[in-house]
Design a protein around this motif. Structure first.
Motif, PDB file in Angstrom:
ATOM      1  N   ILE A 133      -7.010   8.128  20.133  1.00  0.00           N
ATOM      2  CA  ILE A 133      -6.971   8.372  18.690  1.00  0.00           C
ATOM      3  C   ILE A 133      -8.350   8.815  18.184  1.00  0.00           C
ATOM      4  O   ILE A 133      -8.454   9.724  17.355  1.00  0.00           O
ATOM      5  CB  ILE A 133      -6.441   7.128  17.947  1.00  0.00           C
ATOM      6  N   LEU A 134      -9.389   8.226  18.735  1.00  0.00           N
ATOM      7  CA  LEU A 134     -10.729   8.662  18.338  1.00  0.00           C
ATOM      8  C   LEU A 134     -10.984  10.093  18.813  1.00  0.00           C
ATOM      9  O   LEU A 134     -11.616  10.888  18.100  1.00  0.00           O
ATOM     10  CB  LEU A 134     -11.786   7.704  18.913  1.00  0.00           C
ATOM     11  N   PHE A 135     -10.480  10.412  19.996  1.00  0.00           N
ATOM     12  CA  PHE A 135     -10.622  11.757  20.537  1.00  0.00           C
ATOM     13  C   PHE A 135      -9.922  12.770  19.623  1.00  0.00           C
ATOM     14  O   PHE A 135     -10.465  13.832  19.295  1.00  0.00           O
ATOM     15  CB  PHE A 135     -10.030  11.784  21.952  1.00  0.00           C
ATOM     16  N   ILE A 136      -8.708  12.405  19.188  1.00  0.00           N
ATOM     17  CA  ILE A 136      -7.948  13.283  18.287  1.00  0.00           C
ATOM     18  C   ILE A 136      -8.713  13.456  16.977  1.00  0.00           C
ATOM     19  O   ILE A 136      -8.822  14.568  16.448  1.00  0.00           O
ATOM     20  CB  ILE A 136      -6.549  12.668  18.017  1.00  0.00           C
ATOM     21  N   GLN A 137      -9.278  12.367  16.458  1.00  0.00           N
ATOM     22  CA  GLN A 137     -10.057  12.440  15.219  1.00  0.00           C
ATOM     23  C   GLN A 137     -11.202  13.429  15.381  1.00  0.00           C
ATOM     24  O   GLN A 137     -11.451  14.261  14.505  1.00  0.00           O
ATOM     25  CB  GLN A 137     -10.620  11.066  14.879  1.00  0.00           C
ATOM     26  N   MET A 138     -11.880  13.315  16.534  1.00  0.00           N
ATOM     27  CA  MET A 138     -12.992  14.218  16.805  1.00  0.00           C
ATOM     28  C   MET A 138     -12.494  15.670  16.803  1.00  0.00           C
ATOM     29  O   MET A 138     -13.114  16.545  16.202  1.00  0.00           O
ATOM     30  CB  MET A 138     -13.603  13.833  18.157  1.00  0.00           C
ATOM     31  N   LEU A 139     -11.348  15.905  17.435  1.00  0.00           N
ATOM     32  CA  LEU A 139     -10.842  17.272  17.538  1.00  0.00           C
ATOM     33  C   LEU A 139     -10.442  17.836  16.186  1.00  0.00           C
ATOM     34  O   LEU A 139     -10.759  18.990  15.864  1.00  0.00           O
ATOM     35  CB  LEU A 139      -9.641  17.313  18.496  1.00  0.00           C
ATOM     36  N   VAL A 140      -9.740  17.036  15.386  1.00  0.00           N
ATOM     37  CA  VAL A 140      -9.239  17.589  14.130  1.00  0.00           C
ATOM     38  C   VAL A 140     -10.354  17.704  13.092  1.00  0.00           C
ATOM     39  O   VAL A 140     -10.184  18.335  12.056  1.00  0.00           O
ATOM     40  CB  VAL A 140      -8.057  16.782  13.546  1.00  0.00           C
ATOM     41  N   GLU A 141     -11.487  17.074  13.344  1.00  0.00           N
ATOM     42  CA  GLU A 141     -12.616  17.285  12.447  1.00  0.00           C
ATOM     43  C   GLU A 141     -13.558  18.330  13.027  1.00  0.00           C
ATOM     44  O   GLU A 141     -14.544  18.686  12.394  1.00  0.00           O
ATOM     45  CB  GLU A 141     -13.386  15.978  12.243  1.00  0.00           C
ATOM     46  N   GLY A 161     -10.588  21.293   3.941  1.00  0.00           N
ATOM     47  CA  GLY A 161     -11.399  20.119   4.264  1.00  0.00           C
ATOM     48  C   GLY A 161     -10.620  18.948   4.816  1.00  0.00           C
ATOM     49  O   GLY A 161     -11.206  17.989   5.313  1.00  0.00           O
ATOM     50  N   TRP A 162      -9.307  18.953   4.764  1.00  0.00           N
ATOM     51  CA  TRP A 162      -8.539  17.848   5.330  1.00  0.00           C
ATOM     52  C   TRP A 162      -8.706  17.829   6.849  1.00  0.00           C
ATOM     53  O   TRP A 162      -8.696  18.879   7.470  1.00  0.00           O
ATOM     54  CB  TRP A 162      -7.050  17.966   4.999  1.00  0.00           C
ATOM     55  N   PRO A 163      -8.859  16.644   7.434  1.00  0.00           N
ATOM     56  CA  PRO A 163      -8.981  16.592   8.895  1.00  0.00           C
ATOM     57  C   PRO A 163      -7.624  16.798   9.546  1.00  0.00           C
ATOM     58  O   PRO A 163      -6.924  15.841   9.868  1.00  0.00           O
ATOM     59  CB  PRO A 163      -9.533  15.194   9.160  1.00  0.00           C
ATOM     60  N   GLN A 164      -7.246  18.039   9.709  1.00  0.00           N
ATOM     61  CA  GLN A 164      -5.988  18.325  10.395  1.00  0.00           C
ATOM     62  C   GLN A 164      -6.143  19.592  11.206  1.00  0.00           C
ATOM     63  O   GLN A 164      -6.994  20.425  10.918  1.00  0.00           O
ATOM     64  CB  GLN A 164      -4.835  18.444   9.399  1.00  0.00           C
ATOM     65  N   SER A 165      -5.298  19.723  12.230  1.00  0.00           N
ATOM     66  CA  SER A 165      -5.472  20.823  13.173  1.00  0.00           C
ATOM     67  C   SER A 165      -4.855  22.094  12.622  1.00  0.00           C
ATOM     68  O   SER A 165      -4.123  22.065  11.619  1.00  0.00           O
ATOM     69  CB  SER A 165      -4.792  20.484  14.501  1.00  0.00           C
ATOM     70  N   LEU A 220     -10.628  21.751  16.647  1.00  0.00           N
ATOM     71  CA  LEU A 220      -9.248  22.135  16.312  1.00  0.00           C
ATOM     72  C   LEU A 220      -9.016  22.215  14.809  1.00  0.00           C
ATOM     73  O   LEU A 220      -7.914  22.477  14.364  1.00  0.00           O
ATOM     74  CB  LEU A 220      -8.265  21.128  16.929  1.00  0.00           C
ATOM     75  N   LYS A 221     -10.056  21.964  14.020  1.00  0.00           N
ATOM     76  CA  LYS A 221      -9.854  21.847  12.576  1.00  0.00           C
ATOM     77  C   LYS A 221      -9.329  23.153  11.981  1.00  0.00           C
ATOM     78  O   LYS A 221      -9.802  24.242  12.309  1.00  0.00           O
ATOM     79  CB  LYS A 221     -11.172  21.472  11.904  1.00  0.00           C
ATOM     80  N   ASP A 222      -8.369  23.024  11.088  1.00  0.00           N
ATOM     81  CA  ASP A 222      -7.776  24.187  10.438  1.00  0.00           C
ATOM     82  C   ASP A 222      -8.734  24.667   9.345  1.00  0.00           C
ATOM     83  O   ASP A 222      -8.996  23.943   8.387  1.00  0.00           O
ATOM     84  CB  ASP A 222      -6.429  23.776   9.832  1.00  0.00           C
ATOM     85  N   PRO A 223      -9.251  25.896   9.479  1.00  0.00           N
ATOM     86  CA  PRO A 223     -10.194  26.359   8.457  1.00  0.00           C
ATOM     87  C   PRO A 223      -9.534  26.510   7.092  1.00  0.00           C
ATOM     88  O   PRO A 223     -10.221  26.554   6.074  1.00  0.00           O
ATOM     89  CB  PRO A 223     -10.655  27.725   8.997  1.00  0.00           C
ATOM     90  N   LEU A 224      -8.223  26.575   7.036  1.00  0.00           N
ATOM     91  CA  LEU A 224      -7.530  26.760   5.764  1.00  0.00           C
ATOM     92  C   LEU A 224      -7.046  25.451   5.163  1.00  0.00           C
ATOM     93  O   LEU A 224      -6.258  25.442   4.230  1.00  0.00           O
ATOM     94  CB  LEU A 224      -6.326  27.708   5.966  1.00  0.00           C
ATOM     95  N   LEU A 267      -1.394  18.699  13.691  1.00  0.00           N
ATOM     96  CA  LEU A 267      -1.806  17.414  14.254  1.00  0.00           C
ATOM     97  C   LEU A 267      -2.857  16.780  13.357  1.00  0.00           C
ATOM     98  O   LEU A 267      -3.783  17.453  12.895  1.00  0.00           O
ATOM     99  CB  LEU A 267      -2.390  17.630  15.659  1.00  0.00           C
ATOM    100  N   SER A 268      -2.708  15.489  13.088  1.00  0.00           N
ATOM    101  CA  SER A 268      -3.759  14.757  12.398  1.00  0.00           C
ATOM    102  C   SER A 268      -3.799  13.354  12.988  1.00  0.00           C
ATOM    103  O   SER A 268      -2.885  12.953  13.711  1.00  0.00           O
ATOM    104  CB  SER A 268      -3.477  14.694  10.893  1.00  0.00           C
TER     105      SER A 268
END
Lengths: 519, 357
Positions: free
Chosen positions: B158-166, B176-180, B169-173, B272-273
């Motif tokens: 879960i921490l790994f996913i948090q790192m990725l979605v921030e 600012g929400w931490p989501q892929s 993998l973060k969605d530039p659109l 993914l978030s």
């Protein structure tokens, strides 16, 4: 048969009146009565499943009888025990030593003896308890170190603690359930001496067993159970071995006759094999040849390498040095399936633990070694019908007593589990057979059946290795003896010309030649 | 009077169902106490819960939507527990499965839906499976306890996913929400009915339950899994490859949890978030236990747990009683079912002591 034992003057300590217990359709005890007199040893003899343990469980309050009474001598004469109350049985002076001990392994012997007899917080009573136990030890000869942790005691010593535990609670009646099953012959002899002494001091003893010899050695009276009924009751002093055996199994047991062997080619061989393994499994420089049509008996004190040899033939291990050959080809992978497919039959030493999956059905357990073969599966799907047909045939052919192919294997008695395993491995017409402790814990009737099957397989041309701690069994089956000691195998030659003494000395470490001179 | 317990040889199906119902009823009675404490009427609360879970097409579809991941994580636990492989890591495997779906399905591959959806599912299954295979290999090689490894891996994942979605993998659109980045349309699971959130993941779950049921009863693999789970020593002696069988179980178990993650990403959220799952992996353990590790039972248990959660949310909005009541109902149901399974194994006899003097 006679059912009126000679009258004794000693008072009756315990009387069972017409005990009946049913489990569903099965009547485990059918109107059984018995009297136990002070100072006497009564043997309860019967095959596995004859109802011995059920009767004792009723007596001790683990089960409630459907009919009948358990009466115990108290101040006012014989009083009925409330059924289903082990507490009342304990209070009335009934002590029971179960086959599987109920000791706290991390506590000392003395602590185990006191356990449950005193309030949780009791200070300063240890001295009194110790004095009482030591008095019992002095009177009975039950010598044991009270201060060692039970985990560090031998099996025989643990049993002594169990008996002391019962005596410490002022037992008047001592029940021992198959007490010799876990003992060496020497330890068993020691136990008999103690029991006679305890009886002489006024205790009543019930001794449960399926072994004729020890029953004759230790008891005053014998009660034979068969199929839940009392088959006979007789005085040991004028009992005849043969007659008792017939009473037990209900029909005359034909002694198994071994015809001379005609050994053929070598089917399985170990050549200068060594094996590194944890305790009792290591082997070094072992040579062994199993020939078609010959039974080789492997004798030895338990833990000298038998399990290593068994692991090799079972396909659970491969040699760490030397060569193992099956039909001349070197075996390089530990692969039970490949061995089974190549005609090796394996009977495990601990059949309940390694032989069957208790929660799976009889049919599943018969098919388990070959479940991947075309006989029982197609394209990864089980052929349930083939499995059930095979099981039905096995149940009939090998007289496996069970509800049917779908019954769970855990509901089978030890003897029937072994018959199931025999059916599994012998029905394939194997060429090499490993029979590891093939009749341990089995009754007379089942034993003879297993022996007959093994010899029949030999006569068909199979090469057989029998590993057993029972020398009588080895002499009944083996054409040739080998003795294992400290991981090394010694050839003792053909069984004709050998006797127990010679083998015993070889087991203890003397060479064959020296053993012969000494015997 | 004394109470005595006698072991039963086998409990009939009727008794099993009766005991399960009685356990559910007992749980509801017990939960009535805290509901009363909270100042509500239990009958009304339960009524609202049932209404909230089944009262309308929308409510029922929400329940089914909630049940979808629970069926898959429940099956993941059931199949592993049967083999005595204690997979407590379905939560982490779910996230890794979801991550694999995003990696494959957010534009890396451009395929028509008929190929894209299976690809995403296979990727999620394999990724989740690998997450369980690794702890199993470590267990077999080094004797490490899989409970500890799989449980702790949940937090790592879960921490790994948090790192990725921030980060990568973060969605530039996403403002600012931490989501892929979102899945492409071809990778999304179609809805079962218009305007409702239910999606094809439910069908995948039901099919998985059926396949597992068939596997356990009819296949050699199921036979071997049972043998290994019930008696490892006997299985090994009989020549069943114990380690290989365990690895297969690990792959299936982790894979099913991974599919649950695919369903949530590709069927519900679309991206993914790190709050994708409100503990579906852990609830899967409860579902599997409630079902007695039976695949078909898992479907029913998942529906029950989902209905309790969805119904409790709705009830909470209407009455002001905390929706934590749902956790209580589920927890007490599990306890009652465990007590019930005791009564399936033992027969209780009340007896009057008859002392004959």
């Amino acid at each position: 048969m006679r059912s009126t034992p000679t009258m004794t003057d000693a008072p009756v300590l315990l009387s069972l009146q017409n005990i009946t217990k049913r489990f569903g359709a099965l009547t485990a005890n059918d109107g059984i009565s018995l009297d136990l007199h002070r100072g006497k040893i009564l043997a309860l003899l019967g095959e596995n499943g004859a109802g011995k343990t059920t009767l004792m469980n009723i007596l001790f309050g683990h089960y409630v009888q459907d009919e009948g009474d358990v009466q115990v001598l108290s101040k006012g004469g014989l009083t009925a025990l409330p059924p289903g109350s082990p507490g009342a049985a304990l209070k009335a002076g009934i002590g029971m030593v179960h086959q599987h001990f109920t000791l706290a392994e991390n506590l000392s012997g003395l602590a185990n003896i006191r356990l449950g007899t005193e309030p949780l917080l009791s200070f300063g009573r240890e001295g009194a308890a110790r004095a009482k136990v030591q008095k019992i030890i002095a009177e009975s000869g039950l010598d044991v170190d009270l201060d060692r942790r039970v985990a560090d005691l031998t099996v025989g010593e643990k049993q002594r603690i169990e008996i002391l535990k019962a005596l410490y609670r002022d037992a008047k009646v001592l029940i021992l359930d198959e007490p010799t099953a876990v003992l060496t012959p020497q330890e068993a002899d020691g136990l008999f001496v103690v029991l006679r002494r305890l009886a002489a001091n006024g205790l009543g003893v019930i001794f449960i067993s399926h072994k004729l010899g020890e029953v004759l050695a230790v008891s005053h009276r014998i009660l034979v159970l068969r199929g839940g009924k009392k088959a006979g009751e007789l005085v040991t002093a004028n009992a005849d071995r043969r007659a008792i055996a017939d009473l037990m199994v209900g029909k005359a047991v034909a002694a198994v006759v071994r015809t001379p062997a005609s050994p053929g080619e070598v089917l399985f061989a170990l050549e200068n094999v060594s094996l590194h393994g944890a305790g009792g499994r290591s082997l070094s420089g072992v040579d062994l040849k199993l020939r078609a049509g010959e039974v080789v008996g492997l004798a030895g004190v338990s833990g000298n390498g038998q399990s290593g040899i068994a692991a090799l033939i079972s396909g659970l291990a491969v040699p760490t040095g030397g060569t193992m050959r099956l039909y001349g080809e070197t075996v390089t992978r530990a692969d039970p399936r490949a061995l089974v497919a190549n005609g090796v039959a394996r009977m495990p030493e601990d059949r309940q633990h390694d032989g069957v999956v208790g929660t799976m059905s009889v049919a599943d357990n018969i098919a388990i070694e070959e479940v991947r073969s075309a006989a029982f599966s197609k394209m990864g799907f089980l052929d349930r019908k083939a499995m059930r047909d095979r099981a039905t045939a096995a149940i009939a052919g090998y007289d496996v007593r069970c509800q049917g192919p779908d019954a769970e294997a855990r509901l089978l008695s030890g003897g029937n589990v072994q018959k199931l395993i025999l059916a599994r491995v012998l029905e394939r017409g194997p060429r090499v057979i490993l029979a590891n402790q093939p009749t341990r814990g089995l009754d007379v009737g089942a034993q003879a059946e297993v022996h007959r099957r093994i010899l029949a397989a030999r006569d068909r041309g199979a090469a057989v290795l029998v590993i057993s701690e029972d020398l009588d069994e080895l002499f009944a089956l083996a054409d040739r003896f080998v003795v294992v000691r400290a991981g090394e195998l010694h050839d003792a030659g053909p069984s004709e010309g050998l006797d127990r003494g010679t083998i015993g000395l070889m087991m203890a470490g003397q060479s064959h030649a020296r053993a012969e001179m000494a015997s | 009077m004394t109470i005595r317990l006698e072991p039963r040889e086998d409990a009939g199906l009727g008794l099993k169902i009766g005991v399960s119902l009685a356990a559910g009823l007992a749980a509801l009675l017990l939960v009535a106490i805290p509901v009363l404490f909270a100042g509500g009427s239990p009958l009304m609360a339960y009524g609202l819960m049932i209404q909230g879970a089944f009262g309308s097409m929308f409510a029922f579809s929400e329940t089914l939507n909630r049940a979808t991941p629970l069926i898959l994580t429940g099956l993941a636990c059931a199949v592993a527990f049967r083999a005595k492989l204690w997979n407590i890591g379905a939560e982490g495997q779910l996230y890794i499965g979801a991550l694999a779906a995003v990696c494959v399905g957010s534009g890396l591959l451009q395929l028509p839906p008929a190929l894209m959806i299976p690809t995403v599912m296979i990727a999620g299954f394999l990724a989740g499976g690998l997450m369980m295979v690794i702890p199993t290999v470590i267990k077999q090689r080094f004797g490490a306890d899989e409970v500890v490894i799989t449980l702790l891996l949940n937090f790592v994942v879960i921490l790994f996913i948090q790192m990725l979605v921030e980060g990568p993998l973060k969605d530039p659109l996403s403002m600012g929400w931490p989501q892929s980045v979102p899945l492409i349309a071809e990778a999304k699971l179609p809805k079962l009915l218009p305007r409702l959130r239910m999606h094809w993941g439910l069908i995948v779950g039901l099919v998985a339950a059926l396949v597992l049921w068939l596997m356990v009863r009819k296949t050699v693999l199921g036979f071997e899994i049972r043998a290994v789970g019930e008696n490892k020593a006997a299985a090994r002696f009989a020549g069943i490859p114990v380690d290989a069988t365990m690895l297969k179980v690990a792959l299936i178990s982790g894979g099913l949890a991974g599919l649950a993650g695919v369903g949530e990403v590709a069927g519900v959220k679309g991206y993914l978030s790190s709050d994708l799952s409100p503990g579906f992996g852990y609830s899967g353990i409860v579902v599997a236990m409630l079902a007695g590790l039976s695949p078909i039972g898992t479907v029913i248990a998942a529906l029950f747990v989902a209905a309790v959660f969805v119904g409790a949310d709705s009830m909470s909005r209407a009455t002001g009683i905390s929706s934590y009541i749902a956790d209580l109902v589920v927890a007490l149901s599990l306890l009652c079912v465990l007590v019930g399974s005791f009564f399936l194994r033992f027969r209780v006899k009340w007896e009057r002591q008859s002392v004959v003097a």
